[in-house]
Scaffold this motif. Sequence first.
Motif, PDB file in Angstrom:
ATOM      1  N   ASP A   1       0.812  -1.220   0.000  1.00  0.00           N
ATOM      2  CA  ASP A   1       0.000   0.000   0.000  1.00  0.00           C
ATOM      3  C   ASP A   1       0.844   1.269   0.000  1.00  0.00           C
TER       4      ASP A   1
ATOM      5  N   ASP B   1       2.821   2.746   2.216  1.00  0.00           N
ATOM      6  CA  ASP B   1       2.805   3.635   3.381  1.00  0.00           C
ATOM      7  C   ASP B   1       4.116   3.629   4.151  1.00  0.00           C
TER       8      ASP B   1
ATOM      9  N   TYR C   1      -1.410  -6.152   6.937  1.00  0.00           N
ATOM     10  CA  TYR C   1      -0.727  -4.887   6.663  1.00  0.00           C
ATOM     11  C   TYR C   1       0.069  -4.402   7.866  1.00  0.00           C
TER      12      TYR C   1
ATOM     13  N   GLU D   1      -5.644  -0.383  11.114  1.00  0.00           N
ATOM     14  CA  GLU D   1      -7.002  -0.364  10.593  1.00  0.00           C
ATOM     15  C   GLU D   1      -7.356  -1.720  10.000  1.00  0.00           C
TER      16      GLU D   1
ATOM     17  N   ARG E   1      -8.560  -4.416   7.693  1.00  0.00           N
ATOM     18  CA  ARG E   1      -8.820  -4.598   6.276  1.00  0.00           C
ATOM     19  C   ARG E   1      -8.973  -6.084   6.017  1.00  0.00           C
TER      20      ARG E   1
ATOM     21  N   HIS F   1       4.292   1.303  -5.329  1.00  0.00           N
ATOM     22  CA  HIS F   1       3.653   0.283  -4.499  1.00  0.00           C
ATOM     23  C   HIS F   1       4.166  -1.082  -4.940  1.00  0.00           C
TER      24      HIS F   1
ATOM     25  N   GLU G   1      -2.912   2.222  -3.445  1.00  0.00           N
ATOM     26  CA  GLU G   1      -3.088   2.955  -2.196  1.00  0.00           C
ATOM     27  C   GLU G   1      -3.759   2.107  -1.126  1.00  0.00           C
ATOM     28  N   GLY G   2      -4.666   1.240  -1.536  1.00  0.00           N
ATOM     29  CA  GLY G   2      -5.333   0.367  -0.573  1.00  0.00           C
ATOM     30  C   GLY G   2      -4.692  -0.987  -0.428  1.00  0.00           C
TER      31      GLY G   2
ATOM     32  N   SER H   1      -5.204  -6.020  -4.538  1.00  0.00           N
ATOM     33  CA  SER H   1      -6.630  -6.186  -4.794  1.00  0.00           C
ATOM     34  C   SER H   1      -6.828  -7.235  -5.870  1.00  0.00           C
TER      35      SER H   1
END
Length: 492
Positions: free
Chosen positions: A321, A323, A342, A352, A354, A377, A402-403, A406
């Motif tokens: 992601d 970060d 994560y 958070e 997920r 990423h 960003e997430g 996927s």
Amino acid sequence: MHRSAHRHLVSTLACLCVTTSLLTACSNEDTDTDTAGRTASSSPSASKSPSKSASKGSDGEVNRDDVNGDGHADVVVNGWYRAKDKAEWQRNRFVALAAPGGTEPGAAFRLPERLPELDPRISSGPIGHDQSTQYTGDLDGDGHADVVTGDMVPDSEGEFTSEQRIVWGGSDGLGGATELPADDERAAATGDFDGDGALDLMTLAAPSFSESADGPQPATVLYGPFERDGAKPRTTSTLDVGHGGWASVVSTFVGDFDGDGRDDLVTKARYDEEDARLEDGLPEGVTDSTFYRGTAKGLKSAGSVPGISNGATPVAVGDFDGDGKQDIFGEWPDDERAAVVYGDSKGPGRGEARSGDLGELKVALAVAVGDVNGDGHDDAAIQSLGGDDRRVGQVVVLLGGEGGLSADRTVTLDRYAIGLGGSPASSGDRDHFGWDLYLADLDTDGRDELLIGTFGFNKPRKDAGYWILRGTQDGPSKTDRRFVKTKDFGSG
């Protein structure tokens, strides 16, 4: 970006447990060549003079992968092939050097080594019994990444023992090798665990898998920089990752999971279901997966790993992601689902919530992590059991964002997707497309190339080698590609 090395899933446990059985059920094959593929116009890499201050690059990262010190990350490949006029399989373990325009196979650095002896009855290839390991990093602080190699080799009585060495990097080639002391446990990872800018080497004792085990399973950190004479580390520290014999750690994963600039450690243990000690449950504080935080004084236990403890089996590490905290790619073996745990400042899996569920995706032989589309990423490439015909190998590339990873951002590849022909000659005939995978920016354009190892179908037998698919903004290219025979790397 802190990059993670590829893994062979078939050897996660094998590299810790010595076995003398080398027979396997893989098929007998090499691979197809591409007459219409890309022919890269490569140019020689530039080189720098070694510098003690070059251990840490301009981006603050220690040198983990740049073997020749030209500012570009290289990749260590553990390749196998069989000459057509010989029955024996041969290995070519080499460093493919990044260069503008693409890597030059003939310029690759071949690693000097004592090859493991393979059972002459094997006609199926090395898959499943190759217990060799390789880890990279600038261990002596001279600005060139070094390669730590490990092999299980037979002695005069046929017993297998571990031989390990550090092969020193250099601008014009590999600068010799130093044997690690025989009493060192097997190398398990490199990382900067104390954050001092010098890479360290971690070793791990083999698990016992015994109900009577009540002793420690030590993980030892050998702190860099190393002296080349005797591969002597600056200092060492040891911790018991086996919780006094309760946990048999079979795999370790290293990365900066909390984003503090120091590498951390995540362990994964296996339990014997017949262990009578488990009837009353595990003692307090004992878990099958533990997070060890890197500190200025070394690794410190920081509790279990949500999502991994009693959960998914980790297989790779990457910042999916973007970060700045490493994440853990894992799978649920029983129902063929992949997932991501994560990173977080409190530890992996503690941020958070997920779902991290990537749908039905069974990881088969290999996984590699890198940034194939250059968006900052990390992406994951895996050899997956899928498709209508499982005799045809399949590689699935999951693109980060960003997430994170996927299921909506995937590229699926097999021999037909890149324009190759051929089909299985029998029910036992497999091409093992993707048995070996790497992601590395070999043309220095900011996007990683995908290296896909294959042996090809039995009939007609072709040369073993690697397809190199160029990285693009949409993922690995299916048309901008070339094939290089394994035996040709380092032959120039």
